[in-house]
Design a protein around this motif. Structure first.
Motif, PDB file in Angstrom:
ATOM      1  N   ASP A  73      73.635 -74.640   2.212  1.00 44.98           N
ATOM      2  CA  ASP A  73      73.902 -73.272   2.317  1.00 44.98           C
ATOM      3  C   ASP A  73      75.314 -72.832   2.204  1.00 44.98           C
ATOM      4  N   VAL A  74      75.028 -70.963   2.804  1.00 43.05           N
ATOM      5  CA  VAL A  74      76.479 -70.352   2.628  1.00 43.05           C
ATOM      6  C   VAL A  74      77.426 -70.725   4.079  1.00 43.05           C
ATOM      7  N   ASP A  84      70.278 -68.602   4.942  1.00 37.62           N
ATOM      8  CA  ASP A  84      69.691 -68.736   3.715  1.00 37.62           C
ATOM      9  C   ASP A  84      69.231 -70.006   3.455  1.00 37.62           C
ATOM     10  N   ARG A 100      64.736 -67.382  -1.312  1.00 35.14           N
ATOM     11  CA  ARG A 100      65.088 -66.386  -1.448  1.00 35.14           C
ATOM     12  C   ARG A 100      66.829 -67.444  -0.932  1.00 35.14           C
ATOM     13  N   HIS A 102      71.221 -67.514  -1.238  1.00 37.87           N
ATOM     14  CA  HIS A 102      72.100 -66.829  -0.942  1.00 37.87           C
ATOM     15  C   HIS A 102      73.326 -67.620  -1.924  1.00 37.87           C
ATOM     16  N   ARG A 103      72.988 -67.298  -3.845  1.00 36.82           N
ATOM     17  CA  ARG A 103      73.865 -67.970  -5.099  1.00 36.82           C
ATOM     18  C   ARG A 103      74.391 -66.909  -5.512  1.00 36.82           C
ATOM     19  N   THR A 104      75.491 -65.614  -5.258  1.00 32.39           N
ATOM     20  CA  THR A 104      74.907 -65.392  -6.059  1.00 32.39           C
ATOM     21  C   THR A 104      76.525 -65.571  -6.274  1.00 32.39           C
ATOM     22  N   ASP A 108      78.401 -63.413  -0.065  1.00 37.07           N
ATOM     23  CA  ASP A 108      77.644 -64.643   0.929  1.00 37.07           C
ATOM     24  C   ASP A 108      76.562 -64.103   1.273  1.00 37.07           C
ATOM     25  N   ARG A 109      76.265 -63.068   1.410  1.00 35.49           N
ATOM     26  CA  ARG A 109      75.192 -62.316   2.401  1.00 35.49           C
ATOM     27  C   ARG A 109      74.300 -61.688   1.146  1.00 35.49           C
ATOM     28  N   GLY A 111      71.267 -62.682  -1.931  1.00 36.40           N
ATOM     29  CA  GLY A 111      70.305 -63.779  -2.492  1.00 36.40           C
ATOM     30  C   GLY A 111      69.975 -63.259  -3.733  1.00 36.40           C
ATOM     31  N   GLU A 131      69.183 -59.948  -8.242  1.00 33.67           N
ATOM     32  CA  GLU A 131      69.260 -60.124  -6.762  1.00 33.67           C
ATOM     33  C   GLU A 131      67.699 -59.360  -5.976  1.00 33.67           C
TER      34      GLU A 131
END
Length: 223
Positions: A73-74, A84, A100, A102-104, A108-109, A111, A131
Motif C-alpha cells: 500500500d502507499v 488504500d 480501489r 492507490h496505484r497511479t 499517492d492519494r 486511485g 481514475e
C-alpha cells in the motif's frame, strides 16, 4: 438478511431485524469497508494485519481471513488522504471483487479500479478507467459501472463547489464509453445501483446531503 459493519476497528454482523451483533474479527489492526458477496456467504474487507493494508476474505459466519492482495500500500497518509486497497463491490456473479487501489503514477492519494479474483488468485486486473473515487457499483449485468471520478469523502468540506467537486458517471465496460449523469456544482457521490435505479448522495437542493435516486430510463432525479 444481515448487515456487516465496523465497530472499534473490528467487523460485526447483525440481523436487519435487530438483535445481538456477532463479532467476526479481533485483530488489533483496523478491519474496515466490508462487503457481502452476492450470495451472502463471504465478506471482503480491508485489513491491517502485517504492517500494510490489504484486501481479505472471510466467511460470513466467521473464520480465518484469507489475504487476496499483496501489492504494497502507499503507507501512512493523513486522514484526508483516504484509504488504500478499498473493497467497493462484487461482480453480480460473485466471481470478482471491485477494489480501489492507490496505484497511479501522479499521486499517492489518487486511485483507480481493479478486479480481484478471490477464488483463483493471480494479479489484480485494472479497469480501463484511469481514475476512480471511493464510490462505485455494478449494474445487475456487471457490464456497467456507476462511479465517482474524484475522491473527497474524508475531507470535512460542507457545501463544497471547488475543483474536487464530484459527479456520478456511468462507464460501459463493453462499449468503452462513459456518460455523466449529474452536473450539479456541489456534491453527488456514493452511487449505488439497485435494480434499474441508481441511488446517490447529493446536496443539490438545499446544501445538505440527502439520498437521491436517478432512473436511467427516464433521466429523472428524485429526492
Amino acid at each position: 438478511e444481515k448487515v456487516v459493519f465496523t465497530y472499534a476497528g473490528d467487523l460485526y454482523t447483525v440481523p436487519v431485524t435487530g438483535g445481538r451483533a456477532t463479532r467476526l474479527t479481533s485483530h488489533e489492526g483496523l478491519e474496515v469497508f466490508a462487503r457481502f458477496s452476492p450470495d451472502g456467504r463471504w465478506i471482503a474487507f480491508s485489513g491491517e494485519y502485517a504492517g500494510t493494508r490489504q484486501v481479505y476474505l472471510i466467511p460470513a459466519e466467521g473464520g480465518e481471513p484469507r489475504q487476496l492482495t499483496f501489492y504494497p500500500d502507499v503507507g501512512p497518509m493523513p486522514p484526508r488522504g483516504g484509504y488504500d486497497h478499498l473493497p467497493l463491490d462484487w461482480t453480480p456473479d460473485g466471481k470478482k471483487i471491485l477494489v480501489r487501489a492507490h496505484r497511479t503514477p501522479f499521486s499517492d492519494r489518487v486511485g483507480r479500479y481493479f478486479l480481484v479474483d478471490p477464488w483463483n488468485g493471480g494479479l489484480e486486473t485494472p479497469l480501463e478507467i484511469p481514475e476512480g473515487g471511493s464510490g462505485a457499483t455494478f449494474d445487475a449485468t456487471g457490464t456497467k459501472l456507476a462511479y465517482n471520478i474524484k475522491m473527497r469523502e474524508w475531507r470535512n468540506w460542507k457545501r463544497y463547489q471547488g475543483g474536487r467537486q464530484q459527479d456520478v458517471w456511468v462507464y460501459d465496460l463493453v462499449g468503452h464509453t462513459s456518460e455523466r449523469l449529474t452536473d450539479h456544482p456541489g456534491t453527488d457521490n456514493f452511487p449505488m445501483w439497485v435494480g434499474d435505479v441508481i441511488y446517490y448522495v447529493s446536496d443539490r437542493e438545499d446544501g445538505k446531503l440527502n439520498l437521491w435516486a436517478y432512473d436511467p430510463r427516464t433521466g429523472e432525479h428524485e429526492r
